[in-house]
Design a protein around this motif. Sequence first.
Motif, PDB file in Angstrom:
ATOM      1  N   ALA A 108      41.707  37.067  45.148  1.00 29.08           N
ATOM      2  CA  ALA A 108      42.441  38.329  45.003  1.00 29.08           C
ATOM      3  C   ALA A 108      43.500  38.458  46.089  1.00 29.08           C
ATOM      4  O   ALA A 108      44.628  38.883  45.828  1.00 29.08           O
ATOM      5  CB  ALA A 108      41.467  39.505  45.062  1.00 29.08           C
ATOM      6  N   ALA A 109      43.133  38.042  47.319  1.00 31.96           N
ATOM      7  CA  ALA A 109      44.076  38.201  48.426  1.00 31.96           C
ATOM      8  C   ALA A 109      45.309  37.313  48.240  1.00 31.96           C
ATOM      9  O   ALA A 109      46.399  37.660  48.680  1.00 31.96           O
ATOM     10  CB  ALA A 109      43.384  37.880  49.743  1.00 31.96           C
ATOM     11  N   LEU A 110      45.123  36.164  47.585  1.00 34.07           N
ATOM     12  CA  LEU A 110      46.244  35.235  47.448  1.00 34.07           C
ATOM     13  C   LEU A 110      46.984  35.403  46.129  1.00 34.07           C
ATOM     14  O   LEU A 110      48.007  34.741  45.911  1.00 34.07           O
ATOM     15  CB  LEU A 110      45.738  33.793  47.556  1.00 34.07           C
ATOM     16  CG  LEU A 110      45.237  33.380  48.935  1.00 34.07           C
ATOM     17  CD1 LEU A 110      44.572  32.027  48.881  1.00 34.07           C
ATOM     18  CD2 LEU A 110      46.387  33.353  49.923  1.00 34.07           C
ATOM     19  N   ALA A 111      46.482  36.266  45.229  1.00 32.63           N
ATOM     20  CA  ALA A 111      47.067  36.333  43.890  1.00 32.63           C
ATOM     21  C   ALA A 111      48.497  36.864  43.939  1.00 32.63           C
ATOM     22  O   ALA A 111      48.807  37.806  44.669  1.00 32.63           O
ATOM     23  CB  ALA A 111      46.214  37.229  42.999  1.00 32.63           C
ATOM     24  N   GLU A 112      49.330  36.262  43.164  1.00 29.71           N
ATOM     25  CA  GLU A 112      50.735  36.649  43.111  1.00 29.71           C
ATOM     26  C   GLU A 112      51.045  37.268  41.746  1.00 29.71           C
ATOM     27  O   GLU A 112      51.912  38.122  41.606  1.00 29.71           O
ATOM     28  CB  GLU A 112      51.578  35.392  43.358  1.00 29.71           C
ATOM     29  CG  GLU A 112      53.064  35.562  43.335  1.00 29.71           C
ATOM     30  CD  GLU A 112      53.570  36.511  44.412  1.00 29.71           C
ATOM     31  OE1 GLU A 112      54.590  37.149  44.180  1.00 29.71           O
ATOM     32  OE2 GLU A 112      52.922  36.618  45.469  1.00 29.71           O
ATOM     33  N   HIS A 113      50.298  36.828  40.729  1.00 28.42           N
ATOM     34  CA  HIS A 113      50.454  37.327  39.372  1.00 28.42           C
ATOM     35  C   HIS A 113      49.540  38.548  39.208  1.00 28.42           C
ATOM     36  O   HIS A 113      48.362  38.472  39.554  1.00 28.42           O
ATOM     37  CB  HIS A 113      50.050  36.200  38.421  1.00 28.42           C
ATOM     38  CG  HIS A 113      50.377  36.466  36.983  1.00 28.42           C
ATOM     39  ND1 HIS A 113      49.693  37.384  36.242  1.00 28.42           N
ATOM     40  CD2 HIS A 113      51.299  35.934  36.158  1.00 28.42           C
ATOM     41  CE1 HIS A 113      50.192  37.401  35.012  1.00 28.42           C
ATOM     42  NE2 HIS A 113      51.177  36.527  34.945  1.00 28.42           N
ATOM     43  N   PRO A 114      50.049  39.684  38.711  1.00 25.48           N
ATOM     44  CA  PRO A 114      49.202  40.889  38.642  1.00 25.48           C
ATOM     45  C   PRO A 114      47.920  40.677  37.853  1.00 25.48           C
ATOM     46  O   PRO A 114      46.860  41.171  38.261  1.00 25.48           O
ATOM     47  CB  PRO A 114      50.099  41.913  37.941  1.00 25.48           C
ATOM     48  CG  PRO A 114      51.473  41.435  38.119  1.00 25.48           C
ATOM     49  CD  PRO A 114      51.420  39.952  38.260  1.00 25.48           C
ATOM     50  N   VAL A 115      47.995  39.951  36.722  1.00 24.17           N
ATOM     51  CA  VAL A 115      46.788  39.801  35.912  1.00 24.17           C
ATOM     52  C   VAL A 115      45.801  38.843  36.585  1.00 24.17           C
ATOM     53  O   VAL A 115      44.588  39.027  36.484  1.00 24.17           O
ATOM     54  CB  VAL A 115      47.141  39.356  34.476  1.00 24.17           C
ATOM     55  CG1 VAL A 115      45.889  39.255  33.645  1.00 24.17           C
ATOM     56  CG2 VAL A 115      48.091  40.348  33.848  1.00 24.17           C
ATOM     57  N   VAL A 116      46.323  37.851  37.327  1.00 23.55           N
ATOM     58  CA  VAL A 116      45.416  36.981  38.088  1.00 23.55           C
ATOM     59  C   VAL A 116      44.697  37.811  39.143  1.00 23.55           C
ATOM     60  O   VAL A 116      43.489  37.656  39.362  1.00 23.55           O
ATOM     61  CB  VAL A 116      46.193  35.814  38.734  1.00 23.55           C
ATOM     62  CG1 VAL A 116      45.295  35.042  39.676  1.00 23.55           C
ATOM     63  CG2 VAL A 116      46.745  34.900  37.664  1.00 23.55           C
TER      64      VAL A 116
END
Lengths: 478, 217
Positions: A108-116
Motif C-alpha cells: 500500500a505504501a508503495l502503490a502508485e496506481h489508485p486501484v492497486v
Amino acid sequence: MLEYIFLLPVCVGLVTLILPPIFGRIALVATGALHLLLSLKLWLAGGQAYFPEFFGKAHPGMLVLLLSSFVFAWTAPYAVSYMRQRPTKYEAVFSGCMLLFLGTMSMAALAEHPVVFWIAIEATTLASAPLIFIHRSKQALEATWKYVLICSVGIALALLGLFFITFSMEGTGPDIPLSFSSLHKVAPLLNPLWLKTGFIFVLIGFGTKMGLAPMHTWLPDAHSEAPSPASALLSGALLNCAFLGIYQVHTLMVLAGLGAFSSNLLIGFGLFSLLVAGVFILNQPDYKRMLAYSSIENMGIIAIGTGIGGLGLFGAMLHLIHHSLLKSSLFLSAGTIMRTYGSKLISQCANMPRVLPKTFCCYFAACLGIAGLPPFGLFVSEVLILFAAFQRGLPVVGLLFVILLILVIAGFAQGALRMALGQESEVQGALRPREKVLQFLPPLALLLSSLVLCVWIPEPLRQVINDSIVLLGGVIHG
Amino acid sequence: MIGGIEIFLAIILLSVLFSLTSSRMMSLIKLMALQGALVSLMPMLLELESKMHAGGIILFAVMLTIKALCIPGLLYFALTRIVIGREVEPLVGYHSSVAVGLGLILVAAYIAHHLNISVEGVHTLVLTTAITTLGGGLFLMMSRSKALSQVIGYLMMDNGIYLMGTALTRETRSIYLVEFGVLLDLLVAVMVMGIILNNISRAFDDVDTLDLEQLKD
C-alpha cells in the motif's frame, strides 16, 4: 526494482503458513530486520520500480513504509516472546499472517496506481483478520467479524470513490495513465463534480479503515481484542496506510483547486473523532480500549492538521511519526501488563511500579507522550497544528481543538494515574515476575526513538517530510 | 430498442428484488450465483461492438468462474458446515423489504437521470441497476441478522460497485491485471469471512449477529 520490499514478506509469510511454528519465529525476526534494511536502502540509495505504472516512490508513501517497517522490526521479537508465553495451536498462522500483514502494508505504501492501492488496503484487512481471533475467544470472534465486515464495506465504498475519480478524467485525453502522480499533473483539467463525489466516498471508505468517527466502531473492539503484537501493528502502522489514501486524494483535490472543500471535510471529521474519543476515554475501565480510543483521537488530530494546511501539515506528519512509535510501544507494554495481571481492567492493575518496574517506566512515559505532554513529539506537533489554525484564520477550529484535547488528556491521565498509583490489591501484592529482555526492550526502543526524533530529525527524513507536504503548500518553517 | 443488455439488466434488478424476499439461505446463494454470472457478463455485452483483447477474454472467463462458481460454492460449503437455522430471519419483514427495494429502484433512476453524464442512453440504465444493486446489498446487510446473509449482502454490494465501474469506465483505462487483483481480494475476503463464520458457529452454536453484542462501551 523496489517491489521486492513487499514481495519478500509476502513470500516468506506464505511459506511460514505451512511450516512448523519454530520456523515462523525465526522468519518473523529475520524478515523484520531484513525489511527494515531494505527500506533504509530504498531511502538512502533509491531504486526503480519494475512496474512503474503500478508502484513508485511517492514521498508520503516512503514515510509510511519506513514507519511500518521500523515498528514491525521491534514488534517481531516481542511477538516471539509473546508466543512463547501464550502458546496456541495456530502459531504458524499467526507468524504467517504477521508477515503477510507487513507485506500488504508495504505494498500500500508503495502503490502508485489508485486501484492497486485499494487492493493492498483490502488485503491488509484480510491478512490481519486471522491475527485478531488467534485465541478463538468469543469476544475476539465478535471483534473480528465487525472488523472484517465494516472495513470491507467501507473499503468497497472507497473503490466506488476511486471509480468516480477515474471517471473525472473523461475529457482530459485518452493517453494519460491512471496513477497518482499523473493525476496530480492533470488535476486542474479533471471534472470537479466527479472529483468531489469521489473524494467523499474515498474519505468515508478509507476513513473507516483509518478510524475516523463516526465510522470508527470496529476500532476499539479490534484493537483491544487482538493479541498485543497485532494491536501494535494495527494501531502503529495500519492506520497510517489508510491515511495515505486520503492524503493522496486530498493532494489531488488541492491541486484541482478544490482544497477548501476537502479541507473542511477533513477538519470536520477530525474534530468529531476528537469528541468521540474524548467522551469514551473518560472513565474507560479497560486500558486497551483506552489506547484504542486514543488512536481515534490521534487520527483525528492528523486529519485536522492535514485539513488546516501550511504549518499544520508539518504538524500532521510529525504527529503521524510520533503516534506510530509511541502507540506501538504502549500496546506492547500493555501486552506485558495483561499477561502479568491477567486482566484488561484498569482497576485490576494496581501497584504497577513495584510489580513491573521496567515495563511501568516505559508505559507511563509513553502515556505522558501520547497525551501530548512535553518533552514528547506529540506536544510539538499539536502546538504546530494549533499555531497553523490561528495563522490561517481558523480560530474557532483552534479553540475547539484545544477544548477537545483537554477532554482527552483528562480522560487519559485519569486512566494512566489509576494504573500508576492504584492501591495495592491483595491478589497481586506478592507477585513479582521477572521481566524478560524481549518484553521490555522493544517498547523501550520505540519510546526512545520517538524521544530522539524530538530533538534531532535526520536530514533525509526532514527532506521526505518536506517533499510530501510541499505539493499541498505545507511549510516546515512557519 | 430492447436488446440483450436491457434484458440482462432487468434480470439483475429482479434478482435484487427476489433476494430481498427469499426466506431460504439456499435460494439466496443460488441467486448470488446468477447475479454474479450476469454482472461479470455485462462488460462483454457493452463492449461487443469494440474489439476485445485476448487478455480481456481471459479475465472475463476467470471472473465468471469466480463470481458464478467459486464464491457461491464457498458459501454453499459454509452453509453445510455451520450449525444454522436455514431460515434468513429478517429484522425487517419480507413485504417491507420488497417495498424498500422498489423504492430503491425509483431513487436510483432519479439519481442516474440527474447525474449529467454525457454518454448515450444505455449507460443510464446500467447506472440505475448498479445503484439499486449497491443499495439493495447494503439494505440486506442491515436488515438481516444471520451472518451469512450479511456476507451475501456484501457480495451484492460489490456486484453493484462493479457494475458502476463498468458503466463509468467503458473506455477501459483500467488494466486487466488490476481487475484481477480486485477479484482475488474478493475471493479471499469471502474465504476469510467463511472461516470466521465457521469459528463463530462453533463458539456460539449459531451465526446470529444478534449474539455478537458483548463488546460495547
